[in-house]
Motif scaffolding. Structure first.
Motif, PDB file in Angstrom:
ATOM      1  N   ARG A 153      -3.617   4.017  -2.639  1.00 52.28           N
ATOM      2  CA  ARG A 153      -3.587   2.973  -3.696  1.00 52.28           C
ATOM      3  C   ARG A 153      -2.944   1.546  -2.967  1.00 52.28           C
ATOM      4  NH1 ARG A 153      -0.082   2.092  -9.102  1.00 52.28           N
ATOM      5  NH2 ARG A 153      -0.621  -0.256  -9.355  1.00 52.28           N
ATOM      6  N   PHE A 154      -3.463   0.567  -3.113  1.00 50.24           N
ATOM      7  CA  PHE A 154      -2.964  -0.722  -2.762  1.00 50.24           C
ATOM      8  C   PHE A 154      -3.066  -1.807  -3.730  1.00 50.24           C
ATOM      9  CE2 PHE A 154      -6.989  -1.867  -1.272  1.00 50.24           C
ATOM     10  CZ  PHE A 154      -7.130  -3.210  -1.488  1.00 50.24           C
ATOM     11  N   GLU A 155      -2.271  -2.705  -3.715  1.00 50.55           N
ATOM     12  CA  GLU A 155      -2.192  -3.983  -4.699  1.00 50.55           C
ATOM     13  C   GLU A 155      -2.094  -5.217  -3.745  1.00 50.55           C
ATOM     14  OE1 GLU A 155      -1.035  -3.141  -9.142  1.00 50.55           O
ATOM     15  OE2 GLU A 155       0.680  -3.342  -7.714  1.00 50.55           O
ATOM     16  N   LEU A 156      -2.728  -6.195  -3.886  1.00 51.43           N
ATOM     17  CA  LEU A 156      -2.959  -7.562  -3.332  1.00 51.43           C
ATOM     18  C   LEU A 156      -2.192  -8.631  -4.015  1.00 51.43           C
ATOM     19  CD1 LEU A 156      -4.205  -9.390  -1.110  1.00 51.43           C
ATOM     20  CD2 LEU A 156      -6.101  -9.981  -2.828  1.00 51.43           C
ATOM     21  N   TYR A 157      -1.214  -9.197  -3.336  1.00 48.73           N
ATOM     22  CA  TYR A 157      -0.241 -10.225  -4.117  1.00 48.73           C
ATOM     23  C   TYR A 157      -0.406 -11.557  -3.173  1.00 48.73           C
ATOM     24  CZ  TYR A 157       2.113  -6.616  -6.554  1.00 48.73           C
ATOM     25  OH  TYR A 157       2.628  -5.704  -7.440  1.00 48.73           O
ATOM     26  N   ALA A 158      -0.269 -12.579  -3.833  1.00 45.61           N
ATOM     27  CA  ALA A 158      -0.169 -13.853  -3.375  1.00 45.61           C
ATOM     28  C   ALA A 158       0.795 -14.831  -4.132  1.00 45.61           C
ATOM     29  CB  ALA A 158      -1.564 -14.659  -2.777  1.00 45.61           C
ATOM     30  N   CYS A 159       1.596 -15.554  -3.509  1.00 46.76           N
ATOM     31  CA  CYS A 159       2.383 -16.427  -4.313  1.00 46.76           C
ATOM     32  C   CYS A 159       3.357 -15.640  -5.362  1.00 46.76           C
ATOM     33  CB  CYS A 159       1.893 -17.300  -4.919  1.00 46.76           C
ATOM     34  SG  CYS A 159       0.653 -18.545  -4.004  1.00 46.76           S
ATOM     35  N   GLY A 160       3.542 -14.116  -5.132  1.00 48.63           N
ATOM     36  CA  GLY A 160       4.329 -13.551  -6.034  1.00 48.63           C
ATOM     37  C   GLY A 160       3.446 -12.828  -7.185  1.00 48.63           C
ATOM     38  N   VAL A 161       1.936 -13.211  -7.193  1.00 49.15           N
ATOM     39  CA  VAL A 161       1.283 -12.686  -8.433  1.00 49.15           C
ATOM     40  C   VAL A 161       0.253 -11.711  -7.815  1.00 49.15           C
ATOM     41  CG1 VAL A 161      -0.648 -13.694  -9.849  1.00 49.15           C
ATOM     42  CG2 VAL A 161       1.114 -15.250  -9.055  1.00 49.15           C
TER      43      VAL A 161
ATOM     44  N   TYR B  75       0.772  -1.108   0.067  1.00 51.03           N
ATOM     45  CA  TYR B  75      -0.059  -0.149   0.133  1.00 51.03           C
ATOM     46  C   TYR B  75       0.808   1.254  -0.064  1.00 51.03           C
ATOM     47  CZ  TYR B  75       1.153   0.594   4.789  1.00 51.03           C
ATOM     48  OH  TYR B  75       1.573   0.650   6.270  1.00 51.03           O
ATOM     49  N   GLU B  76       0.114   2.540  -0.158  1.00 47.94           N
ATOM     50  CA  GLU B  76       0.868   3.702  -0.136  1.00 47.94           C
ATOM     51  C   GLU B  76       1.788   3.749  -1.375  1.00 47.94           C
ATOM     52  OE1 GLU B  76       2.319   4.986   3.557  1.00 47.94           O
ATOM     53  OE2 GLU B  76       0.461   5.873   4.262  1.00 47.94           O
ATOM     54  N   TYR B  77       1.365   3.596  -2.560  1.00 50.56           N
ATOM     55  CA  TYR B  77       1.945   3.818  -3.783  1.00 50.56           C
ATOM     56  C   TYR B  77       2.377   5.503  -3.891  1.00 50.56           C
ATOM     57  CZ  TYR B  77       1.789  -0.825  -5.742  1.00 50.56           C
ATOM     58  OH  TYR B  77       1.701  -2.004  -6.156  1.00 50.56           O
ATOM     59  N   PRO B  78       3.504   5.709  -4.511  1.00 48.83           N
ATOM     60  CA  PRO B  78       3.974   7.038  -4.826  1.00 48.83           C
ATOM     61  C   PRO B  78       2.877   7.604  -5.594  1.00 48.83           C
ATOM     62  CG  PRO B  78       5.962   5.845  -4.969  1.00 48.83           C
ATOM     63  CD  PRO B  78       4.615   4.811  -4.895  1.00 48.83           C
ATOM     64  N   VAL B  79       2.441   8.972  -5.219  1.00 51.94           N
ATOM     65  CA  VAL B  79       1.242   9.763  -6.349  1.00 51.94           C
ATOM     66  C   VAL B  79       1.561   9.535  -7.597  1.00 51.94           C
ATOM     67  CG1 VAL B  79       0.554  11.908  -6.808  1.00 51.94           C
ATOM     68  CG2 VAL B  79       0.502  11.446  -4.223  1.00 51.94           C
ATOM     69  N   PRO B  80       2.951   9.651  -8.191  1.00 46.39           N
ATOM     70  CA  PRO B  80       2.817   9.221  -9.649  1.00 46.39           C
ATOM     71  C   PRO B  80       2.639   8.153 -10.056  1.00 46.39           C
ATOM     72  CG  PRO B  80       5.063  10.684  -8.766  1.00 46.39           C
ATOM     73  CD  PRO B  80       4.111   9.965  -7.732  1.00 46.39           C
TER      74      PRO B  80
ATOM     75  N   ALA C  40      -5.244  -7.953  -7.246  1.00 41.55           N
ATOM     76  CA  ALA C  40      -6.083  -6.967  -7.106  1.00 41.55           C
ATOM     77  C   ALA C  40      -5.501  -5.509  -6.942  1.00 41.55           C
ATOM     78  CB  ALA C  40      -6.876  -7.229  -5.925  1.00 41.55           C
ATOM     79  N   ASN C  41      -6.026  -4.454  -7.241  1.00 39.85           N
ATOM     80  CA  ASN C  41      -5.690  -3.060  -7.360  1.00 39.85           C
ATOM     81  C   ASN C  41      -6.860  -2.341  -6.939  1.00 39.85           C
ATOM     82  OD1 ASN C  41      -4.053  -1.059  -7.764  1.00 39.85           O
ATOM     83  ND2 ASN C  41      -4.348  -0.842  -9.887  1.00 39.85           N
ATOM     84  N   GLY C  42      -6.363  -1.750  -5.604  1.00 43.22           N
ATOM     85  CA  GLY C  42      -7.512  -0.922  -5.036  1.00 43.22           C
ATOM     86  C   GLY C  42      -7.037   0.493  -4.638  1.00 43.22           C
ATOM     87  N   PHE C  43      -8.022   1.443  -4.455  1.00 38.41           N
ATOM     88  CA  PHE C  43      -7.766   3.003  -4.489  1.00 38.41           C
ATOM     89  C   PHE C  43      -8.719   3.597  -3.423  1.00 38.41           C
ATOM     90  CE2 PHE C  43      -7.021   1.946  -9.090  1.00 38.41           C
ATOM     91  CZ  PHE C  43      -5.878   2.405  -9.006  1.00 38.41           C
ATOM     92  N   GLY C  44      -8.423   4.610  -2.652  1.00 40.32           N
ATOM     93  CA  GLY C  44      -9.200   5.513  -2.139  1.00 40.32           C
ATOM     94  C   GLY C  44      -9.458   6.598  -3.256  1.00 40.32           C
ATOM     95  N   GLU C  45     -10.687   6.738  -3.786  1.00 41.28           N
ATOM     96  CA  GLU C  45     -10.782   7.395  -5.175  1.00 41.28           C
ATOM     97  C   GLU C  45     -10.597   8.609  -5.413  1.00 41.28           C
ATOM     98  OE1 GLU C  45     -11.120   5.354  -7.632  1.00 41.28           O
ATOM     99  OE2 GLU C  45     -11.772   3.315  -7.064  1.00 41.28           O
TER     100      GLU C  45
END
Length: 347
Positions: free
Chosen positions: A259-267, A237-242, A270-275
């Motif tokens: 912004r966050f992304e969900l990973y499992a087994c290196g894969v 979580y907390e991707y840089p703004v750019p 999902a890609n989520g946002f506070g819009e």
């Protein structure tokens, strides 16, 4: 040398069928879970005037022929996002879309040109709620597939364990020894020279024409992503703004976004946002991304003006897109995304 038998060959289908039935069971369970929490399933048009304005997103283009013979360009949607946000602006508060999307330039073990995306939104709720949703979905998928482990190419993750939460800055420090946020200013400006120097010190190759975004992506692909989601899932979580064109800046640190992304087994699953709901800022980001797309690929996509108009009416919300086929892959131990799609697109 003989080629592999096609998917519709009876003996091949018989081998594939257990995973496909698990796919159906997982889909049904996710729909029930969402319905029990008052989410409304919506249908969104696949034909859109803009497929999205992210730099590295490639779409399938088509056109409509009107009764008078004139033509209008359209794109197959790469996500139902713009349509779903218009429905939030219209007054819906909890909704989801579960259907096909299309992305060009993508084919491989984890990529298919036509795939299934589950996208859902919570109006008036923080994006951390989506992280909890993701944890529930991992467990639900494993239960319906009859497994206790998510697996992919020798990697495993416990779908019932609470996912690790790791910020992007922490991940860069842990896996590459790089102070990422030292290269991002409070106004979102980036220092490519500083990041290049950090990569060189970490032993990561660079190219003379790499900009900050190129360098960021190289670290992600080479050092970060392969190390995520082992043993249990990871919420990055907390991707840089750019790197978060559709997300609002964090109130904790203006250099990062919700912004966050969900990973499992290196894969990545999902890609989520506070819009982001500021249409002027969204337009600025879209135009910057299209300038970058033109620099790299020599093309740009139109901006959906209706979307920007709706954004001004959209309530504060959080939203997320999950690659459903990938979730099924990990729950069933499939090696390729084609193995869990009922009728794969011909090569």
């Amino acid at each position: 040398m003989t080629s592999a038998s096609p998917w519709w060959t009876p003996h091949v289908h018989a081998d594939r069928r257990p995973r496909l039935l698990a796919r159906n069971a997982i889909a049904a369970a996710l729909r029930v879970w969402l319905a029990e929490r008052d989410f409304i399933e919506v249908g969104t048009a696949a034909l859109q005037v803009s497929p999205g304005n992210e730099t590295h997103l490639s779409a399938f283009a088509t056109e409509a022929i009107r009764p008078d013979g004139s033509r209008r360009p359209y794109y197959l949607h790469t996500s139902p996002e713009f349509a779903c946000k218009k429905l939030l602006a219209a007054g819906e508060t909890r909704l989801f879309s579960f259907g096909q999307v299309w992305r060009n330039r993508e084919r491989g073990p984890l990529h298919h040109p036509e795939f299934t995306m589950l996208e859902w939104y919570r109006a008036g709720e923080p994006y951390e709620a989506l992280m909890d949703d993701c944890a529930a979905f991992l467990a639900l998928a494993a239960e319906r597939a009859g497994t206790k482990r998510l697996t992919y190419r020798g990697r495993e993750a416990d779908p019932f364990a609470v996912p690790e939460r790791l910020s992007v800055a922490e991940a860069f420090d842990r896996h590459a020894g790089i102070d990422l946020l030292a290269t991002v200013a409070p106004d979102g400006a980036t220092d490519g020279d500083a990041l290049r120097a950090a990569l060189t010190q970490a032993g990561i190759r660079t190219a003379p024409d790499d900009n900050w975004g190129d360098l960021f992506s190289r670290v992600m692909v080479e050092r970060i992503e392969p190390n995520l989601g082992h043993g249990r899932a990871t919420v990055l979580y907390e991707y840089p703004v750019p790197e978060a064109a559709l997300a609002r800046p964090s109130t904790r640190d203006p250099r990062v976004a919700e912004r966050f992304e969900l990973y499992a087994c290196g894969v990545e699953l999902a890609n989520g946002f506070g819009e982001l709901t500021d249409p002027a800022e969204q337009r600025r980001r879209f135009e910057a991304d299209m300038d970058e797309k033109e620099r790299i690929y020599g093309e740009r996509y139109p901006i959906d003006e209706d979307f920007l108009a709706a954004l001004a009416l959209m309530p504060e919300a959080s939203g997320i897109a999950l690659g459903f086929d990938r979730l099924v892959m990990l729950a069933t131990g499939a090696a390729r995304i084609d193995d869990v799609i009922w009728t794969p697109v011909a090569e």
